[in-house]
Scaffold this motif. Structure first.
Motif, short mmCIF file in Angstrom:
data_model
loop_
_atom_site.label_atom_id
_atom_site.label_comp_id
_atom_site.label_asym_id
_atom_site.label_seq_id
_atom_site.Cartn_x
_atom_site.Cartn_y
_atom_site.Cartn_z
N ALA A 73 1.00 -1.18 0.00
CA ALA A 73 -0.22 0.16 -0.02
C ALA A 73 1.04 1.29 -0.12
CB ALA A 73 -0.75 -0.04 1.27
N GLU A 74 1.93 1.20 0.81
CA GLU A 74 2.97 2.46 0.89
C GLU A 74 3.68 2.53 -0.39
OE1 GLU A 74 2.83 4.65 3.39
OE2 GLU A 74 1.25 3.47 4.29
N ARG A 75 3.86 1.54 -0.98
CA ARG A 75 4.75 1.54 -2.15
C ARG A 75 3.52 2.37 -3.45
NH1 ARG A 75 8.77 2.32 -5.87
NH2 ARG A 75 8.45 0.73 -7.75
N LEU A 76 2.38 1.94 -3.33
CA LEU A 76 1.40 2.43 -4.36
C LEU A 76 1.31 3.89 -3.96
CD1 LEU A 76 -1.18 -0.33 -4.82
CD2 LEU A 76 0.71 0.06 -6.35
N ILE A 77 1.00 4.28 -2.69
CA ILE A 77 0.70 5.61 -2.26
C ILE A 77 1.89 6.50 -2.74
CG2 ILE A 77 0.71 7.19 -0.51
CD1 ILE A 77 -0.84 4.81 0.88
N GLY A 78 3.34 6.08 -2.82
CA GLY A 78 4.50 6.76 -3.08
C GLY A 78 4.56 6.94 -4.54
N LEU A 79 4.05 5.92 -5.32
CA LEU A 79 4.00 6.26 -6.90
C LEU A 79 2.99 7.05 -7.27
CD1 LEU A 79 4.61 2.45 -7.67
CD2 LEU A 79 6.22 4.55 -7.96
N GLY A 80 1.94 7.66 -6.13
CA GLY A 80 0.96 8.25 -6.77
C GLY A 80 -0.39 7.55 -7.22
N VAL A 81 -0.34 6.11 -7.17
CA VAL A 81 -1.51 5.51 -7.64
C VAL A 81 -2.78 5.75 -7.25
CG1 VAL A 81 -2.30 3.02 -7.80
CG2 VAL A 81 -0.08 3.54 -8.41
N PRO A 82 -3.06 6.09 -6.06
CA PRO A 82 -4.28 6.49 -5.62
C PRO A 82 -4.77 7.82 -6.24
CG PRO A 82 -2.91 5.73 -3.55
CD PRO A 82 -1.94 5.72 -4.73
N ALA A 83 -3.96 8.36 -6.39
CA ALA A 83 -4.61 9.77 -7.08
C ALA A 83 -5.02 9.42 -8.50
CB ALA A 83 -3.47 10.87 -7.13
N ILE A 84 -4.53 8.53 -9.18
CA ILE A 84 -4.79 8.05 -10.46
C ILE A 84 -6.36 7.26 -10.30
CG2 ILE A 84 -4.41 6.40 -12.51
CD1 ILE A 84 -1.48 6.55 -11.85
N ALA A 85 -6.31 6.57 -8.93
CA ALA A 85 -7.67 5.72 -8.98
C ALA A 85 -8.71 6.52 -8.50
CB ALA A 85 -7.24 4.54 -8.19
N GLY A 86 -8.64 7.85 -8.01
CA GLY A 86 -9.57 8.58 -7.28
C GLY A 86 -9.58 7.86 -5.87
N LEU A 87 -8.81 7.59 -5.30
CA LEU A 87 -8.56 7.01 -3.84
C LEU A 87 -7.77 8.04 -3.23
CD1 LEU A 87 -8.38 3.15 -4.73
CD2 LEU A 87 -10.28 4.48 -3.90
N SER A 88 -7.89 8.02 -1.82
CA SER A 88 -7.26 8.49 -0.74
C SER A 88 -5.95 7.62 -0.36
CB SER A 88 -7.87 9.05 0.29
OG SER A 88 -8.56 7.89 1.15
N ALA A 89 -5.14 8.01 0.19
CA ALA A 89 -4.11 7.26 0.88
C ALA A 89 -4.55 6.59 1.84
CB ALA A 89 -2.75 7.93 1.26
N ALA A 90 -5.42 7.18 2.65
CA ALA A 90 -6.11 6.50 3.69
C ALA A 90 -6.98 5.34 3.38
CB ALA A 90 -7.00 7.42 4.60
N GLU A 91 -7.55 5.60 2.29
CA GLU A 91 -8.40 4.38 1.85
C GLU A 91 -7.60 2.99 1.50
OE1 GLU A 91 -12.35 6.02 -0.33
OE2 GLU A 91 -10.46 6.64 -1.00
N VAL A 92 -6.43 3.26 0.94
CA VAL A 92 -5.54 2.21 0.64
C VAL A 92 -5.04 1.65 1.59
CG1 VAL A 92 -3.43 1.67 -0.84
CG2 VAL A 92 -5.22 3.59 -1.85
N ARG A 93 -4.66 2.34 2.52
CA ARG A 93 -3.98 1.82 3.86
C ARG A 93 -5.20 1.05 4.59
NH1 ARG A 93 -1.54 7.25 4.41
NH2 ARG A 93 0.76 6.96 4.06
N ALA A 94 -6.48 1.43 4.63
CA ALA A 94 -7.56 0.82 5.17
C ALA A 94 -7.94 -0.31 4.50
CB ALA A 94 -8.78 1.67 5.36
N PHE A 95 -7.64 -0.62 3.47
CA PHE A 95 -7.95 -1.67 2.72
C PHE A 95 -6.77 -2.67 2.89
CE2 PHE A 95 -7.41 -4.80 -0.77
CZ PHE A 95 -8.81 -5.42 -0.84
N ALA A 96 -5.84 -2.38 3.07
CA ALA A 96 -4.41 -3.14 3.10
C ALA A 96 -4.70 -3.82 4.61
CB ALA A 96 -3.11 -2.51 3.01
N GLY A 97 -5.24 -3.15 5.50
CA GLY A 97 -5.39 -3.72 6.97
C GLY A 97 -6.41 -4.63 6.91
N SER A 98 -7.45 -4.11 6.31
CA SER A 98 -8.82 -5.18 6.17
C SER A 98 -8.22 -6.54 5.45
CB SER A 98 -9.95 -4.41 5.52
OG SER A 98 -9.73 -4.33 4.30
N ALA A 99 -7.41 -6.38 4.65
CA ALA A 99 -7.18 -7.56 3.96
C ALA A 99 -6.08 -8.34 4.49
CB ALA A 99 -6.72 -7.35 2.46
N ALA A 100 -5.54 -7.97 5.71
CA ALA A 100 -4.19 -8.59 6.42
C ALA A 100 -4.13 -10.03 6.63
CB ALA A 100 -3.94 -7.89 7.73
N ALA A 101 -5.41 -10.50 6.56
CA ALA A 101 -5.41 -11.95 6.80
C ALA A 101 -5.19 -12.96 5.47
CB ALA A 101 -6.58 -12.54 7.44
#
Length: 210
Positions: free
Chosen positions: A8-36
């Motif tokens: 998630a941090e890698r995608l955030i650093g590359l600017g992928v959330p902005a391309i996708a219309g997502l916030s960094a917080a949304e990407v981090r939250a998803f990664a947390g929810s999928a931790a299992a």
């Protein structure tokens, strides 16, 4: 594969959330929810949110920027094959991603039924790009891969004969010498074989794991 939080941090650093219309917080939250998710899972953005044309320039190898070949201006029109159902989510994970080296020198037409019979699903082009963004070593000289889950349909419904792939430019022809060793999005004919191209696949796609 790095842990999902690191991806998630890698995608955030590359600017992928902005391309996708997502916030960094949304990407981090998803990664947390999928931790299992199983170890080695790959985090991907839905191709409708982050198309291949936007992701390819984020690839890097030896300081060279990734690119799409000049005769693939329709790259974003390549969509999932029938039978590949993407999660109804802007973010999802793929399990057990494999480069498919054992299928090197198979044609896409030969590889697809074999993958299906093995209960594997071929990667989409965008998924393959996500993999190399996270693990640049997944793309190596003489060990590159096709992403035959993405195909282009002609107006009457037949499949275009091109199948997308990721490999490393030799800096010849229209690529230009300045692009030698750069990551490259290109295509091959569905009936042709290449000794240096495997067939990337996974076992499943999930919108999240609780």
């Amino acid at each position: 594969m790095p842990p999902l939080a690191a991806q998630a941090e890698r995608l955030i650093g590359l600017g992928v959330p902005a391309i996708a219309g997502l916030s960094a917080a949304e990407v981090r939250a998803f990664a947390g929810s999928a931790a299992a998710a199983p170890a080695g899972a790959l985090l991907a953005v839905h191709p409708e949110r982050a198309p291949a044309s936007a992701l390819a320039p984020l690839l890097r190898r030896e300081g060279k920027e990734g690119f799409v070949v000049t005769d693939m201006t329709d790259v974003d029109l390549f969509t999932p094959l029938d039978g590949i159902d993407l999660p109804d989510s802007p973010l999802y994970v793929l399990a057990d991603v494999d480069r498919g080296d054992a299928m090197a020198n198979w044609s896409p037409d030969e590889a697809l039924p074999a993958l299906t019979a093995a209960d594997r699903t071929p990667l989409l082009l965008t998924e393959g790009i996500h993999w190399v963004l996270q693990e640049p070593a997944a793309l190596a000289r003489n060990h590159c891969f096709m992403t035959i889950g993405s195909r282009l349909r002609k107006p009457k419904g037949a499949l275009d004969a091109r199948t997308p792939a990721l490999w490393i430019s030799n800096g010849t022809g229209r690529d230009g010498r300045e692009r030698r060793n750069a990551p490259k999005v290109g295509w091959c004919w569905a009936g042709n074989r290449h000794t240096w191209l495997g067939f990337a696949s996974a076992t499943a796609r999930e919108a999240g794991v609780s």
